[in-house]
Design a protein around this motif. Structure first.
Motif, PDB file in Angstrom:
ATOM      1  N   LEU A   1      63.564 -76.571   3.157  1.00  0.00           N
ATOM      2  CA  LEU A   1      63.540 -75.768   4.371  1.00  0.00           C
ATOM      3  C   LEU A   1      62.911 -76.615   5.470  1.00  0.00           C
ATOM      4  CD1 LEU A   1      64.373 -72.871   4.862  1.00  0.00           C
ATOM      5  CD2 LEU A   1      62.018 -72.190   4.417  1.00  0.00           C
ATOM      6  N   ALA A   2      63.622 -76.739   6.562  1.00  0.00           N
ATOM      7  CA  ALA A   2      63.046 -77.502   7.677  1.00  0.00           C
ATOM      8  C   ALA A   2      61.954 -76.685   8.355  1.00  0.00           C
ATOM      9  CB  ALA A   2      64.142 -77.842   8.679  1.00  0.00           C
TER      10      ALA A   2
ATOM     11  N   MET B   1      71.707 -61.164   5.396  1.00  0.00           N
ATOM     12  CA  MET B   1      71.584 -61.293   6.855  1.00  0.00           C
ATOM     13  C   MET B   1      70.128 -61.403   7.234  1.00  0.00           C
ATOM     14  SD  MET B   1      73.391 -59.610   9.743  1.00  0.00           S
ATOM     15  CE  MET B   1      72.560 -59.201  11.242  1.00  0.00           C
ATOM     16  N   THR B   2      69.278 -61.698   6.224  1.00  0.00           N
ATOM     17  CA  THR B   2      67.858 -61.852   6.541  1.00  0.00           C
ATOM     18  C   THR B   2      67.545 -63.313   6.739  1.00  0.00           C
ATOM     19  OG1 THR B   2      67.428 -62.025   4.226  1.00  0.00           O
ATOM     20  CG2 THR B   2      67.119 -59.883   5.232  1.00  0.00           C
ATOM     21  N   LEU B   3      67.836 -63.773   7.918  1.00  0.00           N
ATOM     22  CA  LEU B   3      67.603 -65.179   8.200  1.00  0.00           C
ATOM     23  C   LEU B   3      66.239 -65.306   8.866  1.00  0.00           C
ATOM     24  CD1 LEU B   3      71.148 -65.807   9.595  1.00  0.00           C
ATOM     25  CD2 LEU B   3      70.372 -66.051   7.257  1.00  0.00           C
ATOM     26  N   THR B   4      65.207 -64.898   8.153  1.00  0.00           N
ATOM     27  CA  THR B   4      63.879 -64.953   8.756  1.00  0.00           C
ATOM     28  C   THR B   4      63.462 -66.406   8.935  1.00  0.00           C
ATOM     29  OG1 THR B   4      63.432 -63.066   7.380  1.00  0.00           O
ATOM     30  CG2 THR B   4      61.581 -63.982   8.595  1.00  0.00           C
ATOM     31  N   PRO B   5      63.300 -66.831  10.129  1.00  0.00           N
ATOM     32  CA  PRO B   5      62.965 -68.233  10.353  1.00  0.00           C
ATOM     33  C   PRO B   5      61.524 -68.531   9.983  1.00  0.00           C
ATOM     34  CG  PRO B   5      62.984 -67.065  12.420  1.00  0.00           C
ATOM     35  CD  PRO B   5      63.351 -66.079  11.373  1.00  0.00           C
ATOM     36  N   ILE B   6      61.178 -69.752  10.175  1.00  0.00           N
ATOM     37  CA  ILE B   6      59.894 -70.253   9.737  1.00  0.00           C
ATOM     38  C   ILE B   6      58.753 -69.671  10.568  1.00  0.00           C
ATOM     39  CG2 ILE B   6      59.597 -72.295  11.214  1.00  0.00           C
ATOM     40  CD1 ILE B   6      59.557 -72.183   7.393  1.00  0.00           C
ATOM     41  N   LEU B   7      59.138 -68.996  11.661  1.00  0.00           N
ATOM     42  CA  LEU B   7      58.122 -68.464  12.565  1.00  0.00           C
ATOM     43  C   LEU B   7      57.166 -67.537  11.849  1.00  0.00           C
ATOM     44  CD1 LEU B   7      60.430 -67.635  15.546  1.00  0.00           C
ATOM     45  CD2 LEU B   7      59.039 -69.668  15.177  1.00  0.00           C
TER      46      LEU B   7
ATOM     47  N   LEU C   1      64.350 -74.216  15.996  1.00  0.00           N
ATOM     48  CA  LEU C   1      64.426 -72.856  15.452  1.00  0.00           C
ATOM     49  C   LEU C   1      65.637 -72.709  14.536  1.00  0.00           C
ATOM     50  CD1 LEU C   1      63.709 -70.270  18.294  1.00  0.00           C
ATOM     51  CD2 LEU C   1      62.337 -70.795  16.291  1.00  0.00           C
TER      52      LEU C   1
ATOM     53  N   LEU D   1      66.423 -64.690  14.388  1.00  0.00           N
ATOM     54  CA  LEU D   1      67.672 -65.161  14.993  1.00  0.00           C
ATOM     55  C   LEU D   1      68.887 -64.444  14.428  1.00  0.00           C
ATOM     56  CD1 LEU D   1      66.937 -68.986  15.117  1.00  0.00           C
ATOM     57  CD2 LEU D   1      67.213 -67.437  17.041  1.00  0.00           C
ATOM     58  N   GLY D   2      68.785 -64.045  13.163  1.00  0.00           N
ATOM     59  CA  GLY D   2      69.905 -63.363  12.536  1.00  0.00           C
ATOM     60  C   GLY D   2      70.251 -62.069  13.259  1.00  0.00           C
TER      61      GLY D   2
ATOM     62  N   CYS E   1      65.385 -74.581  11.210  1.00  0.00           N
ATOM     63  CA  CYS E   1      64.528 -74.058  10.145  1.00  0.00           C
ATOM     64  C   CYS E   1      64.907 -72.649   9.727  1.00  0.00           C
ATOM     65  CB  CYS E   1      63.050 -74.159  10.531  1.00  0.00           C
ATOM     66  SG  CYS E   1      62.586 -73.235  11.957  1.00  0.00           S
ATOM     67  N   THR E   2      66.071 -72.193  10.152  1.00  0.00           N
ATOM     68  CA  THR E   2      66.571 -70.924   9.643  1.00  0.00           C
ATOM     69  C   THR E   2      67.334 -71.177   8.352  1.00  0.00           C
ATOM     70  OG1 THR E   2      66.812 -70.124  11.892  1.00  0.00           O
ATOM     71  CG2 THR E   2      67.999 -68.945  10.182  1.00  0.00           C
ATOM     72  N   PRO E   3      66.914 -70.581   7.245  1.00  0.00           N
ATOM     73  CA  PRO E   3      67.633 -70.833   5.991  1.00  0.00           C
ATOM     74  C   PRO E   3      69.041 -70.248   6.069  1.00  0.00           C
ATOM     75  CG  PRO E   3      65.942 -69.158   5.692  1.00  0.00           C
ATOM     76  CD  PRO E   3      65.814 -69.644   7.081  1.00  0.00           C
ATOM     77  N   ARG E   4      69.985 -70.929   5.507  1.00  0.00           N
ATOM     78  CA  ARG E   4      71.370 -70.442   5.550  1.00  0.00           C
ATOM     79  C   ARG E   4      71.836 -70.110   4.150  1.00  0.00           C
ATOM     80  NH1 ARG E   4      74.063 -72.044  10.461  1.00  0.00           N
ATOM     81  NH2 ARG E   4      75.975 -71.503   9.404  1.00  0.00           N
ATOM     82  N   LEU E   5      72.664 -69.071   4.094  1.00  0.00           N
ATOM     83  CA  LEU E   5      73.116 -68.625   2.780  1.00  0.00           C
ATOM     84  C   LEU E   5      73.995 -69.670   2.113  1.00  0.00           C
ATOM     85  CD1 LEU E   5      73.832 -64.868   3.440  1.00  0.00           C
ATOM     86  CD2 LEU E   5      71.938 -65.897   2.184  1.00  0.00           C
TER      87      LEU E   5
END
Lengths: 326, 315, 304
Positions: free
Chosen positions: A268-269, C1-7, A253, A214-215, A256-260
């Motif tokens: 983490l969701a 900027m590495t927002l690697t999701p849980i996928l 989605l 997503l980033g 569950c994206t970790p945020r800075l």
């Protein structure tokens, strides 16, 4: 806005030993001139196969139905020869793995010039000049020297730059970038994304950016389509998708994206359950086994993609909202 | 690259020496000599014979003089064909075998690769199965059956038709006399190479870079010939090393059936007559040829695959 | 900027689950796929019939392989009254009895030599792959060296020097055919060596021999079975080649190769003596090859 690519009711099926599997079901979308459309989804969501079908690059057991219009040409019904007049010319594609996507036994230069010779009718000398110039424009240092190298002599980042240069050679109207940064190191990812952004500004090319990250989408795309189990579940402006997601899957989605800016202690969701198995999709909405808002209706009926506000959404929750509003 | 080539040849020499040594002692240490199989020879003549061939010298002396002579290209006298040296026999037979073998190898590669590509491009269709069936037949029918069959068809049944071919003999290498032996020699390798080429072409066509090449809008023919063929050829090239050895073995059969004066036939007759110097000469020459072919294969490989080339240069 | 999701994580989970699911039923799965392959099943049945006929059949026939029908010392066409179901050869010996006996010899040589090759190849391959380092380099260099030698020449020389002898035939052929087996097993062992369960076995103090026998070998079994199936026909071919050169088993004993060679000599006047053993032999070779291909597809479905 004038559209460059129009996909209508695209369905892609694969014949397997255990019967037919629909990897893409009834997908419709369009990309405007100069627009960047992000396609987000898990592996197996059909995001890549949608555009493999458009490029005529499906595996032998794959079959696509529907319509994919590129200008006046329906890419699905066009003959291979006709398709080859646009592929690599006005319609270009960048692949995920730059390590294996270049022919290992051919010099980089030859792989670039053959495109120019083929589509732009340049002779060898002119093609060489043009190709070296393009290598320079994608910021490959010592372009003339790299031109005569084999792919394995270049780093992953440089190879992806070569792939981008290859896509840009004939001034394409649309570039399909399939996970262009996934196989690269983090720092290189950022460079490649910056390059894609600047090429878009420089060449005014439409871009389809396929990714599970997503980033990547947030930084580049104008609009985002979210795919799940072969369908588009939500499509909308990048701001709307990120700030006011409507579909529960999109929400999941994002959650569950970790945020800075999260505290280090935050858990983490995750989205519960497993990604869908395309061979045994659940009845009704494919997402319902994992959906926290699941209703009885979701288990039997499949929601359609309907306009909601700035975008489109495929969820019965919208009906409730509408009813609540009225 | 040339230094690499020379280094490989230098490595090949000890291999060849080991082969010569094993061969030599294997043959000299066993009971039964070359003159046993003949009609009884009077003892005094036998003594003379043994003396003239230096068979009564100490073994190590025989060994070193044999090695010494080899360095001068002298394989010693033939035990059986007393009027000839082994070197003379080889000088007659080797060019014949070499021409037939090379022709068979070229034929096998050209037809085999062609069939393999045809099958790979039509994977799991009738055309593919047809090629597989041809290949399987070529592999399971031994060349001595094939040789007799070819003679039966072209030498007997089609006799007096325009397809008639000589059933045997060499006639100093007349073209018609070469056809059947070369075909017979090549057929199993057409089959092997077709199978190898099919498999490697299918694999190559699944590679990511083929997808890239297709996405570039290149015509399918260019994709196959320019992008896929080189990688698909690598296993075929690798096979050429062992294939050379197999063809040498095959030429024993083919030259015997078609009565061709090549080294394969000399070897068979030499083996049956216990003509040890002749057998050793042919074995050494064949080993040298196979070692040499393996080096050539490595060189072709390095031309096809830039990885190999540059890794070598770096090391 | 590495927002690697849980996928990515779920992908990893999926990948981690996949091998255990597949591993549980690997052999059942392979058996199911093999049964679906009609050519392979038919080949297996034909092979069983030929093997059964070769080893049991001669006892059920009225004539033995070396018995001469003194009333008919000529190539007789099939004659049921005399008990020559497929006729006789030019010396008046029963062709069917000889063909079945030849099959027994050819199949025995094929199987025994393959097992010799198997024993050498698997030992060398497993040791080289498992111990690695210098041992591996040394052994594989030796294998490479032997690859560059025309080994058939050596088999012939051995046969000439030591005489024609059944035991020597399969020992010599086996000693030549083990090279590829060693390479395959080494490759498999190398990949296995890095797997967790081997590490675990080693950490819990298992000896090298025990680990090779108990953990490595069962896991290379699949490849080995395929390769054995494809080596047997090669050995049968090599034996027939030796027979052609007159270096096979001694007359009146025989093998398919010898029968074919004898038959070929009378090809024009009496093709039956060539055709009968040739059919048996090529059918066997075909079946082994089909079965081997089928096994490979069944055990390694990703090739398809």
């Amino acid at each position: 806005m004038q559209s460059v690519l129009d996909i209508k009711n695209l369905t892609v099926r694969f014949a397997t030993a255990d019967g037919e599997v629909a990897a893409v079901s009834d997908v419709s979308l369009s990309v405007g001139k100069g627009e960047c459309l992000g396609i987000v989804g898990e592996s197996g969501s059909g995001k890549s196969q949608t555009f493999m079908a458009a490029m005529g690059l499906l595996a032998r057991n794959g079959r696509a139905t529907g319509e994919v219009m590129f200008g006046y040409m329906n890419l699905l019904t066009a003959k291979e020869q006709t398709l080859n007049t646009v592929r690599g010319n006005k319609l270009a594609m960048i692949f995920q793995d730059p390590m294996t996507s270049l022919t290992p036994h051919m010099k980089v230069g030859r792989q670039l010039t053959e495109v120019l010779v083929r589509h732009c009718g340049l002779n060898a000398a002119a093609a060489r000049t043009a190709a070296i110039e393009m290598l320079g424009r994608v910021r490959i240092p010592e372009a003339a020297r790299r031109f005569d190298m084999y792919p394995h002599e270049l780093s992953g980042g440089l190879r992806q730059r070569v792939m981008i240069a290859m896509a840009l050679l004939c001034g394409p109207e649309l570039i399909i970038a399939d996970e262009p940064t996934t196989a690269l190191d983090v720092t290189v990812q950022a460079q490649i994304l910056a390059l894609i952004r600047s090429t878009r500004e420089e060449f005014n090319t439409s871009i389809i950016l396929i990714t599970h990250d997503l980033g990547v989408v947030a930084g580049l795309a104008d609009r985002v389509a979210v795919m799940y189990a072969g369908r588009i579940v939500e499509i909308g402006d990048v701001d709307q998708i990120f700030n006011a997601p409507r579909h529960p899957y999109t929400k999941g989605l994002l959650a569950c994206t970790p945020r800075l800016d999260d505290p280090a202690t935050a858990t983490l969701a995750t989205i519960p359950g497993q990604p869908p198995n395309l061979q045994h999709l659940p009845r009704g909405c494919a997402y319902h086994p994992r959906c926290p808002y699941v209703m009885d209706r979701c288990r039997v009926e499949s929601p359609k993609l309907l306009p909601t506000g700035a975008g489109q959404n495929a969820c019965f929750l919208d009906d409730l909202d509408v009813r609540a509003a009225s | 690259m040339w230094s690499y080539f020379i280094r490989r040849i230098v490595i090949g020499i000890p291999t060849l020496w080991a082969i010569i040594t094993v061969c030599f002692f294997l043959m000299r240490l066993t009971p039964g000599g070359p003159f046993d199989s003949e009609a009884p020879v009077p003892p005094e003549i036998l003594t003379n014979l043994r003396a003239s061939y230096h068979l009564d010298d100490p073994l190590w002396q025989q060994y070193f003089s044999y090695l010494g002579n080899l360095l001068h290209g002298d394989f010693g006298p033939s035990f059986k064909y007393r009027d000839f040296t082994v070197t003379e026999l080889i000088a007659q037979g080797f060019p014949v075998s070499l021409q037939n073998g090379a022709a068979a190898l070229v034929l096998a590669v050209v037809i085999g690769v062609f069939l393999g590509i045809v099958a790979a491009l039509a994977q799991n269709t009738r055309r593919d199965y047809a090629v597989s069936a041809i290949a399987m037949t070529g592999i399971v029918i031994p060349n001595f059956i094939m040789g007799h069959l070819l003679i039966l068809i072209f030498g007997l049944w089609l006799k007096d038709s325009i397809f008639q071919l000589p059933a045997g003999g060499w006639e100093d290498g007349a073209f018609a006399n070469r056809i059947l032996p070369v075909v017979c020699l090549a057929l199993p390798y057409v089959a092997y190479i077709a199978r190898i080429a099919r498999g490697s072409m299918i694999e190559a066509l699944h590679a990511n870079y083929i997808r890239t090449a297709r996405a570039k809008g290149l015509p399918f023919r260019t994709v196959v010939l320019r992008h896929a063929l080189t990688s698909a050829m690598m296993p075929v090239v690798t096979f050429l090393g062992p294939a050379t050895a197999f063809i040498l073995t095959g030429s024993m059969v083919v030259e015997t059936i078609f009565q061709i004066p090549g080294i394969g036939r000399y070897f068979v007759q030499g083996a049956l007559n216990r003509d040890y110097t002749l057998v050793m000469g042919v074995t050494i020459l064949s080993a040298a040829l196979v070692i040499f072919m393996n080096i050539v294969v490595d060189m072709i490989y390095s031309v096809l695959d830039p990885h190999v080339r540059y890794d070598e240069a770096a090391s | 900027m590495t927002l690697t999701p849980i996928l990515a994580q779920t992908d990893a989970l999926e990948a981690a689950l996949a091998p255990t699911v597949a591993g549980r039923s690997l052999w059942q799965d392979a058996w199911r796929r093999l049964r679906a392959n009609r050519a392979a099943v038919a080949s297996l049945i034909i092979l069983c019939v030929i093997a059964f006929a070769s080893f049991i059949g001669p006892y059920l026939l009225p004539w033995t392989y070396d018995q001469i029908d003194w009333d008919h010392i000529e190539a007789l066409p099939p004659d049921f009254a005399l008990g020559h179901y497929l006729g006789t050869d030019s010396l008046g010996r029963d062709l069917l009895a000889r063909t079945l006996y030849g099959g027994r010899v050819s199949l025995s040589v094929g199987i025994l030599a393959t097992f010799v090759a198997l024993a050498i190849g698997v030992s060398v391959g497993a040791i080289a792959g498992f111990i690695g380092g210098k041992t591996d380099q040394l052994l594989m260099r030796f294998v490479d060296l032997l690859y560059a030698v025309p080994l058939t020449f050596f088999v012939i020389i051995l046969m000439v020097v030591f005489g024609r002898n059944f035991v020597l035939i399969f020992l010599a052929i086996g000693a030549v055919e083990w090279l590829t087996m060693a390479r395959i097993v080494r490759g498999q062992t190398l990949t296995l060596r890095r797997k967790e369960f081997i590490e675990a076995a080693r950490a819990s103090g298992g000896s090298t021999t025990a680990i090779i026998l108990r953990h490595i070998l069962p896991n290379v079994l699949g490849v080995v079975i395929v390769y054995v199936t494809l080596t047997i026909p090669q050995v049968i071919l090599l034996e027939s080649f030796l027979s052609f050169l007159g270096l096979g088993v001694q007359d009146p004993r025989t093998s398919w190769g010898m029968l074919i060679n004898d038959g070929a000599a009378e090809l024009e006047i009496n093709p039956r003596t060539l055709i009968v053993p040739a059919i048996f032999m090529t059918a066997t070779l075909f079946c082994f090859n089909f079965l081997g291909d089928g096994l490979r597809d069944a055990l390694d479905p990703k090739d398809r």
